[in-house]
Design an enzyme around this catalytic site. Structure first.
Site, PDB file in Angstrom:
ATOM      1  N   TYR A 105       0.874  -1.190   0.056  1.00  0.00           N
ATOM      2  CA  TYR A 105      -0.007  -0.159  -0.187  1.00  0.00           C
ATOM      3  C   TYR A 105       0.943   1.311   0.105  1.00  0.00           C
ATOM      4  CZ  TYR A 105      -3.016   3.756   1.833  1.00  0.00           C
ATOM      5  OH  TYR A 105      -3.859   4.698   2.055  1.00  0.00           O
TER       6      TYR A 105
ATOM      7  N   VAL B 231      -7.099   9.266   9.068  1.00  0.00           N
ATOM      8  CA  VAL B 231      -8.264  10.210   9.028  1.00  0.00           C
ATOM      9  C   VAL B 231      -9.472   9.293   9.849  1.00  0.00           C
ATOM     10  CG1 VAL B 231     -10.002  11.246   7.607  1.00  0.00           C
ATOM     11  CG2 VAL B 231      -7.478  10.781   6.920  1.00  0.00           C
TER      12      VAL B 231
ATOM     13  N   VAL C  80      -9.098   1.768  12.925  1.00  0.00           N
ATOM     14  CA  VAL C  80      -9.191   1.610  14.593  1.00  0.00           C
ATOM     15  C   VAL C  80     -10.447   2.238  15.076  1.00  0.00           C
ATOM     16  CG1 VAL C  80      -7.498   3.207  14.927  1.00  0.00           C
ATOM     17  CG2 VAL C  80      -7.882   1.441  16.686  1.00  0.00           C
TER      18      VAL C  80
HETATM   19  P1  NAD Z   1     -12.806   4.004   1.196  1.00  0.00           P
HETATM   20  O1  NAD Z   1     -12.626   2.835   0.921  1.00  0.00           O
HETATM   21  O2  NAD Z   1     -13.754   4.419   2.239  1.00  0.00           O
HETATM   22  O3  NAD Z   1     -13.043   4.842  -0.224  1.00  0.00           O
HETATM   23  C1  NAD Z   1     -12.282   4.334  -1.352  1.00  0.00           C
HETATM   24  C2  NAD Z   1     -13.286   4.442  -2.457  1.00  0.00           C
HETATM   25  O4  NAD Z   1     -12.727   4.164  -3.674  1.00  0.00           O
HETATM   26  C3  NAD Z   1     -14.517   3.690  -2.253  1.00  0.00           C
HETATM   27  O5  NAD Z   1     -15.500   4.235  -2.377  1.00  0.00           O
HETATM   28  C4  NAD Z   1     -14.373   2.597  -3.263  1.00  0.00           C
HETATM   29  O6  NAD Z   1     -15.394   1.716  -3.694  1.00  0.00           O
HETATM   30  C5  NAD Z   1     -13.596   3.196  -4.364  1.00  0.00           C
HETATM   31  N1  NAD Z   1     -12.737   2.617  -5.231  1.00  0.00           N
HETATM   32  C6  NAD Z   1     -11.790   1.578  -4.941  1.00  0.00           C
HETATM   33  N2  NAD Z   1     -11.451   1.002  -6.191  1.00  0.00           N
HETATM   34  C7  NAD Z   1     -11.885   1.715  -7.211  1.00  0.00           C
HETATM   35  C8  NAD Z   1     -11.838   1.684  -8.627  1.00  0.00           C
HETATM   36  N3  NAD Z   1     -11.031   0.712  -9.017  1.00  0.00           N
HETATM   37  N4  NAD Z   1     -12.439   2.364  -9.300  1.00  0.00           N
HETATM   38  C9  NAD Z   1     -13.289   3.247  -8.793  1.00  0.00           C
HETATM   39  N5  NAD Z   1     -13.562   3.416  -7.440  1.00  0.00           N
HETATM   40  C10 NAD Z   1     -12.811   2.690  -6.554  1.00  0.00           C
HETATM   41  O7  NAD Z   1     -11.471   4.888   1.718  1.00  0.00           O
HETATM   42  P2  NAD Z   1     -11.212   6.143   2.378  1.00  0.00           P
HETATM   43  O8  NAD Z   1     -10.799   6.236   3.915  1.00  0.00           O
HETATM   44  O9  NAD Z   1     -12.506   7.183   2.039  1.00  0.00           O
HETATM   45  O10 NAD Z   1      -9.815   6.784   1.638  1.00  0.00           O
HETATM   46  C11 NAD Z   1      -9.958   7.675   0.632  1.00  0.00           C
HETATM   47  C12 NAD Z   1      -8.430   7.747   0.077  1.00  0.00           C
HETATM   48  O11 NAD Z   1      -7.773   8.413   1.298  1.00  0.00           O
HETATM   49  C13 NAD Z   1      -7.807   6.690  -0.297  1.00  0.00           C
HETATM   50  O12 NAD Z   1      -6.814   6.965  -1.436  1.00  0.00           O
HETATM   51  C14 NAD Z   1      -6.784   6.304   0.602  1.00  0.00           C
HETATM   52  O13 NAD Z   1      -5.730   5.626   0.201  1.00  0.00           O
HETATM   53  C15 NAD Z   1      -6.434   7.626   1.116  1.00  0.00           C
HETATM   54  N6  NAD Z   1      -6.208   7.659   2.486  1.00  0.00           N
HETATM   55  C16 NAD Z   1      -7.027   7.361   3.584  1.00  0.00           C
HETATM   56  C17 NAD Z   1      -6.647   7.409   5.012  1.00  0.00           C
HETATM   57  C18 NAD Z   1      -7.548   7.161   6.013  1.00  0.00           C
HETATM   58  O14 NAD Z   1      -7.293   7.140   7.339  1.00  0.00           O
HETATM   59  N7  NAD Z   1      -8.942   6.933   5.767  1.00  0.00           N
HETATM   60  C19 NAD Z   1      -5.079   7.883   5.550  1.00  0.00           C
HETATM   61  C20 NAD Z   1      -4.402   7.883   4.263  1.00  0.00           C
HETATM   62  C21 NAD Z   1      -4.957   7.886   3.027  1.00  0.00           C
END
Ligand code: NAD
Length: 365
Positions: free
Chosen positions: A188, A218, A232
């Site tokens: 990742y 987040v 978590v």
């Molecule tokens: P999430 O899993 O809730 O959202 C990701 C979304 O991307 C989902 O709706 C999923 O269906 C969609 N998705 C996945 N593969 C796809 C594809 N091939 N085509 C189209 N859509 C697709 O995750 P999140 O927590 O909302 O994270 C959003 C972004 O933030 C991500 O890029 C993640 O890596 C990054 N991020 C999140 C955190 C966190 O703490 N939540 C921390 C660091 C980075």
């Protein structure tokens, strides 16, 4: 006054820093300007946790939004919830494209007529990437590359994308500043770092303005509490409300810089519209710069929830092995985002937990 060579460079750096600060606009002014002159936004991953929060805020600001998602981890109920929270006329400004960022023609269609891309779609979990590195690579690297190409070819004004604190990998320097990263500890992390490298190349080689946001843990409403890969905070809230065990991987002294989703929304808006010429082509930490150990997090949640849940009397966490691929500590320096984007987090962890718990109490019971 006579200034020596080294001093002249230092003086120049100070003047540039002051100049950059003058160019950053406060978020309230940016919101006013967006309301007065609405833009077209593409949010990838719109059905996910962060994507759906971005959608809600953009619609409240009277923006036109195209959302792209293949519902891999995203939920239709996240989209319906946003619909229930905005007026009918604002909802009419939203178009959903159900599709996959691994398909270049879908990306091209989604970028048509777009001012700003907020690229959130990804396979967003360290343990999932340990089990299926190929999938993480296909979506997070190839999918991001498809999105960059589409944004470049459709002449999008700016491409803001979600990176991650995981790019700091084995860097032991605390707090973590953008200039020094370590080796990635998971597929990742490698995929998110590769996304940053490609975005940098699209900035320098093709003139596409890109800004990366390295999110640090987040949390907030609509973050999924269920499943093997849940984060978590939602996982523990749901375990406590449902009276299930709460697992701590390791001693509990592992720490994180937990960032409420409102701060992430602010960073995305600032990154998209800043007219500071020094801002694009780089990545920024998005966090609060507050260190919380897992033991402290457990106590913060327990003290709030035990008041309402009598079944939590004598409830204790269950300790188990540290998870491979996880980092021990993460704490962000947010000076760069402050200076170049005008980022100023509005929610520390305590305020963020209060706001999140209101949502989980309503939605989990
Ligand atoms: P999430 O899993 O809730 O959202 C990701 C979304 O991307 C989902 O709706 C999923 O269906 C969609 N998705 C996945 N593969 C796809 C594809 N091939 N085509 C189209 N859509 C697709 O995750 P999140 O927590 O909302 O994270 C959003 C972004 O933030 C991500 O890029 C993640 O890596 C990054 N991020 C999140 C955190 C966190 O703490 N939540 C921390 C660091 C980075």
């Amino acid at each position: 006054m006579c200034v020596a060579g080294g001093d002249r460079i230092a003086l120049f750096a100070v003047i540039c820093g002051v100049f950059s600060r003058v160019l950053v606009k406060p978020i309230e002014l940016i919101k006013q300007e967006l309301r007065a002159s609405p833009k077209v936004w593409l949010v990838t991953g719109v059905a996910g946790f962060i994507g759906s929060n971005l959608l809600e805020r953009l619609l409240v600001l009277d923006q036109t939004v195209v959302g792209l998602d293949n519902f891999f981890t995203g939920k239709r109920k996240n989209i319906s919830e946003v619909k229930s929270l905005v007026t009918h006329s604002r909802w009419q400004r939203f178009t959903l494209i159900e599709g996959d960022i691994r398909d270049p023609s879908t990306c091209a269609k989604a970028c048509e007529g777009t001012d700003f891309v907020l690229h959130q779609a990804a396979i967003g979990s360290v343990p999932r990437s340990m089990e299926d590195p190929l999938l993480s690579n296909e979506v997070n690297v190839c999918g991001t590359l498809n999105m960059l190409l589409a944004a470049r070819d459709r002449r999008v004004r700016r491409f803001v994308y979600a990176s991650s604190s995981s790019v700091y990998g084995d860097c032991v320097e605390i707090p973590q500043s953008e200039g020094t990263i370590g080796r990635p500890l998971s597929p990742y992390a490698a995929s998110k770092y590769t996304g940053e490298l490609y975005a940098g190349v699209f900035s320098s080689a093709f003139g596409l303005e890109t800004i990366g946001l390295r999110y640090f843990n987040v949390f907030g409403p609509r973050q999924d509490p269920d499943g093997a890969y849940a984060a978590v905070i939602p996982r523990w809230i749901s375990a406590m409300i449902r009276g299930e065990p709460c697992f701590i991987n390791g001693s509990g002294e592992t720490s994180r810089d937990f960032c409420y989703v409102e701060n992430v929304i602010q960073a995305n808006l600032l990154a998209a519209v800043t007219d500071n010429p020094d801002a694009p082509g780089q990545a920024y930490n998005v966090a609060v710069s507050e260190q919380t150990s897992l033991n402290q997090l457990f106590r913060a949640l327990y003290s709030r929830l035990s008041v309402h849940c009598t079944h939590l009397l004598n409830y204790e966490p269950v300790y188990r092995d540290f998870r491979p691929g996880d980092v021990m500590h993460s704490l962000a320096c947010i000076d760069k985002a402050r200076d170049l984007l005008g980022y100023s987090p509005t929610h520390g962890i305590q305020a963020g937990l209060d706001a999140s718990l209101d949502w989980y109490r309503t939605n989990l019971s």
